[in-house]
Each structure stands twice: as structure tokens, then as C-alpha cells.
Design a protein around this motif. Structure first.
Motif, short mmCIF file in Angstrom:
data_model
loop_
_atom_site.label_atom_id
_atom_site.label_comp_id
_atom_site.label_asym_id
_atom_site.label_seq_id
_atom_site.Cartn_x
_atom_site.Cartn_y
_atom_site.Cartn_z
N MET A 37 32.01 39.41 50.46
CA MET A 37 31.10 39.00 51.34
C MET A 37 30.71 37.33 51.04
SD MET A 37 26.79 40.30 51.16
CE MET A 37 27.35 41.73 51.37
N LEU A 38 30.62 36.68 52.37
CA LEU A 38 30.34 35.13 52.32
C LEU A 38 29.01 34.93 52.70
CD1 LEU A 38 31.66 32.47 51.99
CD2 LEU A 38 32.14 32.57 54.62
N ILE A 39 28.25 34.78 51.40
CA ILE A 39 26.70 34.13 51.63
C ILE A 39 26.73 32.79 51.38
CG2 ILE A 39 24.35 34.69 50.51
CD1 ILE A 39 25.51 37.46 49.66
N LEU A 40 26.07 32.34 52.61
CA LEU A 40 25.84 30.91 52.41
C LEU A 40 24.33 30.48 51.64
CD1 LEU A 40 26.63 30.02 56.18
CD2 LEU A 40 28.17 30.18 54.23
N LYS A 41 24.53 29.39 51.00
CA LYS A 41 23.50 28.66 50.56
C LYS A 41 22.82 27.54 51.37
CE LYS A 41 24.44 29.79 45.50
NZ LYS A 41 24.53 29.43 44.49
N ARG A 42 23.88 26.96 52.13
CA ARG A 42 23.56 26.07 53.16
C ARG A 42 23.99 26.59 54.46
NH1 ARG A 42 26.98 22.00 54.08
NH2 ARG A 42 25.76 21.02 54.85
N LYS A 43 23.00 26.58 55.41
CA LYS A 43 23.42 26.93 56.93
C LYS A 43 23.16 26.18 57.81
CE LYS A 43 19.42 29.93 56.23
NZ LYS A 43 19.06 29.95 54.94
N PRO A 44 24.03 24.79 57.88
CA PRO A 44 23.63 23.93 58.90
C PRO A 44 23.95 24.14 60.27
CG PRO A 44 25.72 23.53 57.71
CD PRO A 44 25.09 24.39 57.04
N ILE A 45 24.69 25.47 60.29
CA ILE A 45 24.68 25.61 61.96
C ILE A 45 24.67 27.13 61.97
CG2 ILE A 45 26.64 25.74 63.68
CD1 ILE A 45 25.61 22.89 63.27
N SER A 46 23.89 27.79 62.96
CA SER A 46 23.76 29.13 63.11
C SER A 46 23.81 29.14 64.63
CB SER A 46 22.49 29.64 62.33
OG SER A 46 21.31 28.82 63.15
N VAL A 47 23.99 30.47 64.96
CA VAL A 47 24.01 30.96 66.32
C VAL A 47 22.90 31.80 66.45
CG1 VAL A 47 25.15 32.28 68.05
CG2 VAL A 47 26.43 30.89 66.66
N ALA A 48 21.87 31.49 67.59
CA ALA A 48 20.62 32.21 67.62
C ALA A 48 20.73 33.70 68.00
CB ALA A 48 19.63 31.19 68.81
N PRO A 49 19.59 34.24 67.48
CA PRO A 49 19.64 35.58 68.37
C PRO A 49 19.16 35.72 69.74
CG PRO A 49 17.42 35.06 66.96
CD PRO A 49 18.58 33.89 66.90
N MET A 50 20.24 36.37 70.40
CA MET A 50 20.01 36.18 71.75
C MET A 50 20.12 37.66 72.46
SD MET A 50 21.84 32.55 72.93
CE MET A 50 23.07 33.10 71.69
N MET A 51 18.71 37.98 72.96
CA MET A 51 18.91 39.52 73.71
C MET A 51 20.06 39.63 74.82
SD MET A 51 16.67 41.15 72.21
CE MET A 51 16.36 42.66 73.07
N ASP A 52 20.46 40.98 74.57
CA ASP A 52 21.80 41.47 75.49
C ASP A 52 22.85 40.28 75.40
OD1 ASP A 52 20.09 43.22 76.74
OD2 ASP A 52 19.15 41.65 78.19
N TRP A 53 23.14 39.49 74.44
CA TRP A 53 24.24 38.66 74.37
C TRP A 53 24.67 38.78 72.71
CZ3 TRP A 53 23.14 33.12 76.73
CH2 TRP A 53 23.18 33.42 78.31
N THR A 54 23.95 38.66 71.56
CA THR A 54 24.66 38.69 70.40
C THR A 54 24.67 39.91 69.58
OG1 THR A 54 22.22 37.92 69.49
CG2 THR A 54 24.01 36.14 69.79
N ASP A 55 25.27 40.94 70.21
CA ASP A 55 25.42 42.19 69.83
C ASP A 55 26.58 42.36 68.81
OD1 ASP A 55 27.77 42.34 71.46
OD2 ASP A 55 26.96 43.54 73.00
N ARG A 56 27.02 43.30 68.34
CA ARG A 56 28.10 43.41 67.29
C ARG A 56 29.18 43.11 67.69
NH1 ARG A 56 30.77 48.38 67.12
NH2 ARG A 56 29.81 49.97 68.62
N HIS A 57 29.61 43.22 69.09
CA HIS A 57 31.03 42.83 69.48
C HIS A 57 31.26 41.46 69.70
CE1 HIS A 57 31.18 47.14 70.37
NE2 HIS A 57 30.48 47.10 71.49
N ASP A 58 30.08 40.57 70.23
CA ASP A 58 30.09 39.34 70.39
C ASP A 58 30.17 38.46 69.05
OD1 ASP A 58 29.58 36.55 71.75
OD2 ASP A 58 27.59 36.68 70.77
N ARG A 59 29.52 39.28 68.02
CA ARG A 59 29.21 38.45 66.56
C ARG A 59 30.76 38.72 65.90
NH1 ARG A 59 24.74 41.65 66.27
NH2 ARG A 59 25.73 43.00 64.51
#
Length: 332
Positions: free
Chosen positions: A1-23
Motif C-alpha cells: 500500500m502506498l500512503i502519502l504524507k504529502r499530497k500536492p496533487i489530488s483528483v476531486a471526488p466527482m459524482m458519476d465520474w470517479t467510480d472504481r473503473h475511473d480510479r
């Protein structure tokens, strides 16, 4: 498991878009960008099909779940369930302006109740050991953002929340649709910068209208990170330089075609379990944005993936549309 202590870039939660296939697909482009689920309500987690709602592939790490709710005990239990599923972070939605969240007293309307949000955070933190974060707006309706945002930040910080993600627009619950709320209210990035200056011990992530990694990098001169939304979905290749540019990794990213080759075994597994091809391919349409052959790639998938019985041959045929582009055209 890769756990970040820094998270300079993230991808927003988006309804109907960021489902498990997209991730899963986005993770093939960047190992390091922090990914978020779509918002899941506490009622759905407590009473619905948890595997369908919360299940994810181990390769998606680091991945956070976003919860919607306003009842501390229910949020605590939902957070515990999500932590048991293996999520790296649980995030509370205090920013969504849809009618659905207004009727349920959660999302952006919670900007008016920072004390309630603090109680929710406290309950969730008591239930899990993973980070509990909050995503909010700068204000809602008649609120004065200069007052509303710091009030929310102080309340959740006192409750033990160390990370606040701020969509730098006000939300209008009356008069604007959820779609309009993503564009029409003006952005106020300097307000978020000032919040960070006044609360240097709190991690502040900025969100809203960020279209390029250059823009994201410019924000990180003032805050701790940038969250990309629609730009990362519509042009997922935007994430290809995240690992090298923001995390110093030297390994070259996969090419676009290599990303699709790596995606195919996942697609085959999902097809065998009854997932429709279109549910997966709708997320890859923007992969070749701006590249020769991109339109033919999108058209082939859009026309053929929804057909009954469609399989991975649709993706392979679409790949040929871009792989066969003459070298001279590809170099332009």
C-alpha cells in the motif's frame, strides 16, 4: 500500500465520474496522485450494498472515500466501515450544492453549521485511525466568505481535522443548478491563500478551476496542494507528469497506448463478472485529447462500446485509430 504524507496533487471526488473503473484507469497514469471516490451517503453505506459502493482494487492506493451526511454517529460508523475496507483517508463533504444534499442537511448547506461539522469530525476521528479531512466551499448564499471560511476552518481544526480542501467558490443553493455552481460563482484563490497564512499548521488544499499542472504548481507556492477536477477527467493524460514533477520520481510514465494495454486485463476481468464495457470505456475517451486520431478513437468507442456483448476488441480497434496515424501527423 502506498500512503502519502504529502499530497500536492489530488483528483476531486466527482459524482458519476470517479467510480472504481475511473480510479483504476487514472492510477495507470499516475502512481502518486491521491484519488477520491464519488460521494457516498451515510445511509447508503449503513444500509446499502457495501461491496458495490465501497469496493475497490488494491492498485488504487492511495485512495480516499468521501462521505455525505450530518449525523455524527452515522458518520462515525460509516467511516469505520470505510476504514475496514482499506481506504487511506475519509473525507466529509461540506461543499456539494445539489438539491439532494440540501434535503438531507449535508453538503454545502453545512457551511452554515461549523459547530455541527466539528462534531461530525470529532465522531469520525474517534472511530478511525486514518486521516479525517473536510472538503468545503468558501461560503454559501448570503454568507460572507471572509468570515464563513475561517470559521469553518477553525471549527474543524479544533476537532482534530488537519486537512481542509477548499473549493474556492461560494455555493448558491437558490438560483443556480449544481452545474452552474461549478462555473458561475467567481473564484477567490487569494482568500484561500490568506487562510493558509493565518493557519500555517493546517494543511490547506485548493480546488476549483485548475486546468493545468502549471496552474497547480503556482498554487502550491501559497498552499499545500491542488485538487484537479474536470480537467483531470476530461484530459486524464494531464496526470502523466505528476509523479516526476511533484514527487521527484525518475521513472518515465507509460505512454498512452501502454496505459490502455495495462487497462485491458482489468477490463477483461470486469467483463467476466458482468460489467458492461461502456461502464469502463466512458472514462478513457479523453486519453488522446489534442493528439492526431483522437476524434476517431473517441467515435469508435462511443459508437461500439454500448452495444450488447461488446468486448475488449472495441478498445483494441480504437487503439489502432491512433497507432496508425502517420508519423508526420503525429509529430505536428
Amino acid at each position: 500500500m502506498l500512503i502519502l504524507k504529502r499530497k500536492p496533487i489530488s483528483v476531486a471526488p466527482m459524482m458519476d465520474w470517479t467510480d472504481r473503473h475511473d480510479r483504476f484507469f487514472l492510477r495507470l497514469i499516475s502512481r502518486r496522485a491521491l484519488l477520491y471516490t464519488e460521494m457516498v451517503t451515510t445511509g447508503a453505506v449503513l444500509h446499502g450494498d457495501r461491496q458495490r459502493l465501497l469496493g475497490f482494487d488494491a492498485s488504487e492506493h492511495p485512495v480516499a472515500v468521501q462521505l455525505g451526511g450530518s449525523e455524527p454517529a452515522e458518520l462515525a460508523e460509516a467511516a469505520r466501515i470505510a476504514a475496514d475496507f482499506g481506504y487511506d483517508e475519509v473525507n466529509l463533504n461540506v461543499g456539494c450544492p445539489s438539491d439532494r444534499v440540501q434535503s438531507g442537511r449535508f453538503g454545502a448547506c453545512l457551511m452554515r453549521e461549523p459547530d455541527l461539522v466539528a462534531r461530525c469530525v470529532e465522531a469520525m476521528r474517534s472511530a478511525v485511525t486514518i486521516p479525517v479531512t473536510v472538503k468545503c466551499r468558501i461560503g454559501v448564499d448570503e454568507q460572507e466568505p471572509e468570515e464563513a471560511l475561517p470559521a469553518m476552518a477553525r471549527a474543524v481544526r479544533a476537532a482534530g481535522c488537519e486537512t481542509l480542501i477548499v473549493h474556492a467558490r461560494k455555493a448558491w443553493l437558490e438560483g443556480l443548478s449544481p452545474k452552474e455552481n461549478r462555473d458561475i460563482p467567481p473564484l477567490d484563490y487569494p482568500l484561500v491563500y490568506r487562510l493558509k497564512q493565518s493557519m500555517p499548521d493546517m494543511e490547506i488544499i485548493i480546488n476549483g478551476g485548475i486546468a493545468t499542472l502549471d496552474e497547480a504548481a503556482a498554487h502550491t507556492a501559497y498552499v499545500d496542494g491542488a485538487m484537479l477536477g474536470r480537467a483531470a477527467y476530461q484530459n486524464p493524460w494531464l496526470l502523466a507528469e505528476v509523479d516526476s514533477r511533484f514527487h521527484g520520481e525518475s521513472a518515465a510514465p507509460r505512454s498512452r497506448l501502454e496505459v490502455l494495454e495495462a487497462f485491458l486485463p482489468y477490463v477483461e476481468r470486469e467483463l467476466a463478472q458482468g460489467t458492461h464495457l461502456h461502464a469502463m470505456t466512458r472514462h478513457i475517451l479523453g486519453l488522446f485529447q489534442g493528439q492526431p486520431g483522437a476524434r476517431a478513437f473517441r467515435r469508435h468507442i462511443s459508437e461500439n462500446a454500448p452495444r450488447p456483448g461488446a468486448g475488449i476488441e472495441v478498445i483494441r480497434e480504437a487503439m489502432q485509430k491512433v497507432a496508425s496515424v502517420p508519423a508526420a501527423a503525429a509529430a505536428q
